[in-house]
Scaffold this motif. Sequence first.
Motif, mmCIF file in Angstrom:
data_model
loop_
_atom_site.group_PDB
_atom_site.id
_atom_site.type_symbol
_atom_site.label_atom_id
_atom_site.label_comp_id
_atom_site.label_asym_id
_atom_site.label_seq_id
_atom_site.Cartn_x
_atom_site.Cartn_y
_atom_site.Cartn_z
ATOM 1 N N VAL A 1 0.823 -1.201 0.000
ATOM 2 C CA VAL A 1 0.000 0.000 0.000
ATOM 3 C C VAL A 1 0.861 1.257 0.000
ATOM 4 O O VAL A 1 1.991 1.264 0.497
ATOM 5 N N ASP A 2 0.299 2.311 -0.555
ATOM 6 C CA ASP A 2 0.896 3.648 -0.554
ATOM 7 C C ASP A 2 0.014 4.518 0.317
ATOM 8 O O ASP A 2 -1.188 4.659 0.057
ATOM 9 N N ALA A 3 0.600 5.101 1.385
ATOM 10 C CA ALA A 3 -0.226 5.854 2.334
ATOM 11 C C ALA A 3 0.651 6.811 3.133
ATOM 12 O O ALA A 3 1.883 6.740 3.102
ATOM 13 N N THR A 4 -0.018 7.702 3.850
ATOM 14 C CA THR A 4 0.685 8.588 4.781
ATOM 15 C C THR A 4 0.954 7.836 6.080
ATOM 16 O O THR A 4 0.398 6.752 6.325
ATOM 17 N N ALA A 5 1.762 8.437 6.948
ATOM 18 C CA ALA A 5 2.073 7.811 8.233
ATOM 19 C C ALA A 5 0.805 7.648 9.074
ATOM 20 O O ALA A 5 0.636 6.632 9.771
ATOM 21 N N ASP A 6 -0.105 8.633 9.006
ATOM 22 C CA ASP A 6 -1.350 8.538 9.770
ATOM 23 C C ASP A 6 -2.198 7.365 9.291
ATOM 24 O O ASP A 6 -2.802 6.638 10.103
ATOM 25 N N ALA A 7 -2.243 7.186 7.959
ATOM 26 C CA ALA A 7 -3.031 6.073 7.422
ATOM 27 C C ALA A 7 -2.420 4.735 7.819
ATOM 28 O O ALA A 7 -3.134 3.767 8.101
ATOM 29 N N ILE A 8 -1.087 4.658 7.855
ATOM 30 C CA ILE A 8 -0.429 3.423 8.276
ATOM 31 C C ILE A 8 -0.772 3.111 9.732
ATOM 32 O O ILE A 8 -1.004 1.955 10.106
ATOM 33 N N ASP A 9 -0.820 4.145 10.566
ATOM 34 C CA ASP A 9 -1.215 3.945 11.967
ATOM 35 C C ASP A 9 -2.639 3.390 12.058
ATOM 36 O O ASP A 9 -2.924 2.509 12.881
ATOM 37 N N THR A 10 -3.529 3.898 11.221
ATOM 38 C CA THR A 10 -4.909 3.406 11.207
ATOM 39 C C THR A 10 -4.950 1.941 10.814
ATOM 40 O O THR A 10 -5.678 1.129 11.421
ATOM 41 N N LEU A 11 -4.170 1.566 9.803
ATOM 42 C CA LEU A 11 -4.101 0.158 9.390
ATOM 43 C C LEU A 11 -3.576 -0.712 10.525
ATOM 44 O O LEU A 11 -4.059 -1.828 10.748
ATOM 45 N N GLY A 12 -2.562 -0.192 11.251
ATOM 46 C CA GLY A 12 -1.975 -0.967 12.340
ATOM 47 C C GLY A 12 -2.913 -1.197 13.498
ATOM 48 O O GLY A 12 -2.761 -2.183 14.236
ATOM 49 N N ARG A 13 -3.894 -0.307 13.675
ATOM 50 C CA ARG A 13 -4.841 -0.458 14.788
ATOM 51 C C ARG A 13 -5.986 -1.415 14.455
ATOM 52 O O ARG A 13 -6.747 -1.810 15.344
ATOM 53 N N ASP A 14 -6.121 -1.797 13.195
ATOM 54 C CA ASP A 14 -7.178 -2.727 12.785
ATOM 55 C C ASP A 14 -6.743 -4.152 13.150
ATOM 56 O O ASP A 14 -5.688 -4.615 12.724
ATOM 57 N N ARG A 15 -7.549 -4.846 13.929
ATOM 58 C CA ARG A 15 -7.182 -6.194 14.380
ATOM 59 C C ARG A 15 -7.148 -7.208 13.249
ATOM 60 O O ARG A 15 -6.566 -8.282 13.398
ATOM 61 N N GLY A 16 -7.761 -6.876 12.157
ATOM 62 C CA GLY A 16 -7.766 -7.806 11.033
ATOM 63 C C GLY A 16 -6.604 -7.616 10.085
ATOM 64 O O GLY A 16 -6.511 -8.322 9.069
#
Length: 588
Positions: free
Chosen positions: A364-379
């Motif tokens: 994926v291509d994303a900002t640091a904030d978006a990566i943090d959001t992905l990391g918080r998703d349990r799935g």
Amino acid sequence: MGIELALTLVVLAGAIYLFVTEKLPVDVVALLVLCCLLMLRIVSVPDALSGFSSPATVTVAAMFVLSAAIERSGALLGIAELLARVKWRWLFALLMMLLVATISAFVNNTAAVAVFLPLVIRATSARGWGPSRFLIPLSYAAQFGGVCTLVGTSTNLLVDSLARQSGWGGFTIFEFAPLGLIFASVGVLYMMIARPLLLPDLGVPGQATHDPVGRCVAELLVTPESRLAGRRWSQLSVEGTDPRAVLLEVFRTGEALPGPANVSLEPGDRLLLAGNWADIEALRQRQRLRYDPVSSDLDGHPSTERLRAQVMVTPGSFLVDKTLRDVRFGHLYRCRVHGLHRRHPAMRAPLDRIPLAVGDVLVVDATADAIDTLGRDRGLMVLGAHPQPRVDWPRAIGAIGVLVAVMIAASLGLLPIVGAALIGCAAVVALRCITPAEAYAAIDWRVVVLLAGLLPLGLAIDNTGGADWVAARTIEWVGPYGPLFTLAAVYGLTAILTEIMSNNAAAVLVVPIAIAAAEGLGIDARPLLVAVAFAASTSFATPVGYQTNTMVYSAGGYRFTDFAKIGVPLNLLFWGMAVVLIPRFFPF
């Protein structure tokens, strides 16, 4: 021989031993030398600390900041990506050396090599060329460019500072240029001839470890400016530019076309490709393809740093058996999917229509904030992320403009080089080309400490009569043969010392001797100082003689003898040229 001179020579011998054996880092050795000179009272406290306020030390630190501002803006990356589109080996090597030499005349040559190194490896590997045929030329070209200006290397600035301290005056910013251009031209010509004959072809190395492991599937868009528009995929192999990536399907208006390799491609076509990520990325850049832009509202602010991350679908994720289109993945997580890795790939549909499975890895291509959001998703599980190199044109133009202004101000004598460089540092921070934290981090403090610690050693050698003593012995041996022979001896001594120790240390040791020898012979010291600067800034025979050599040593998979085989003849060639040409540009 007085006691102070004897003690200075003992400290000098110990420093040379530590530099050659590398038992301690060079900056630590420099500090030890400084402490010894203080404890033995060979130099005063103000003289001991003078290295930290020396114009050479301050200018070197400032140039690190200016170089970093240009590097971080991606300006060098844009140039390197243009180079990667060249498809002939000889032309690629020639343009690479000319570009790097030109850049290294104004930008720290270590930074230039750091930017070009991964791009050269990626571009050559994508074509099936062995990078080992190109990396030593990359390092040498950086050194060719460094001798063309006063700011090209820290050694040039150091020699200039020592010359001013000794009362011989310094050099202007472009005073080395006429001679340096001749050396650079001959060096490039030599490398073009010797490169295919003396450098080993060690084949294509393994791919970078920070990219997804195994084969990925990616979807790329053919744009109107793409080189593939109006052509067939099968033509790439015929032309000898095999992309090392497999074309799976060609989609036009959402439908797969039969016989994709023989389809005449049109703008708007989407190519489904399989291969290692580095190969796919190299193909995208070379053929001017684009990843699926999805929606423009996902771009964010142009100055926001974007990351490329690998995200795994974990057991229990709501994404299992769903497609990216079903869940509007891009808008949900504010990111774009560029590729998909699956252990047993059998994918022939567009990426957004492939049902996801446990263990799938999305690129994926994303900002640091978006990566943090992905990391918080349990799935989901973020396996790794790294910045995507790109060109930030506003910052690049600002950084280049500041560097040009610094060069003009220094060359016209409007400001001393140290003053112009400091103002330039303030300007790139004020223009937000680089943050204050990045500016501090950009300075290689080891080099700063090395210079600051060694300059007092040069003073001690000079003040205690050590330089006069060594020069007197030198004049006894080579003086009867005239100034030309003395110049040859100074260049040869510096070149040998540079191969076995720090180039800056070699310059500090030889400059006082060169000045004393010139005074003993009653000649101008400037030709000998130029010989020291050129010999110390061009180290070709060993991988440890210069920083850029060390950088390409392991990356190219070279042996120690590979440098000697191609570098010793080049050192001898430059030695002969120096003896003939330096007196013509800098008469005795």
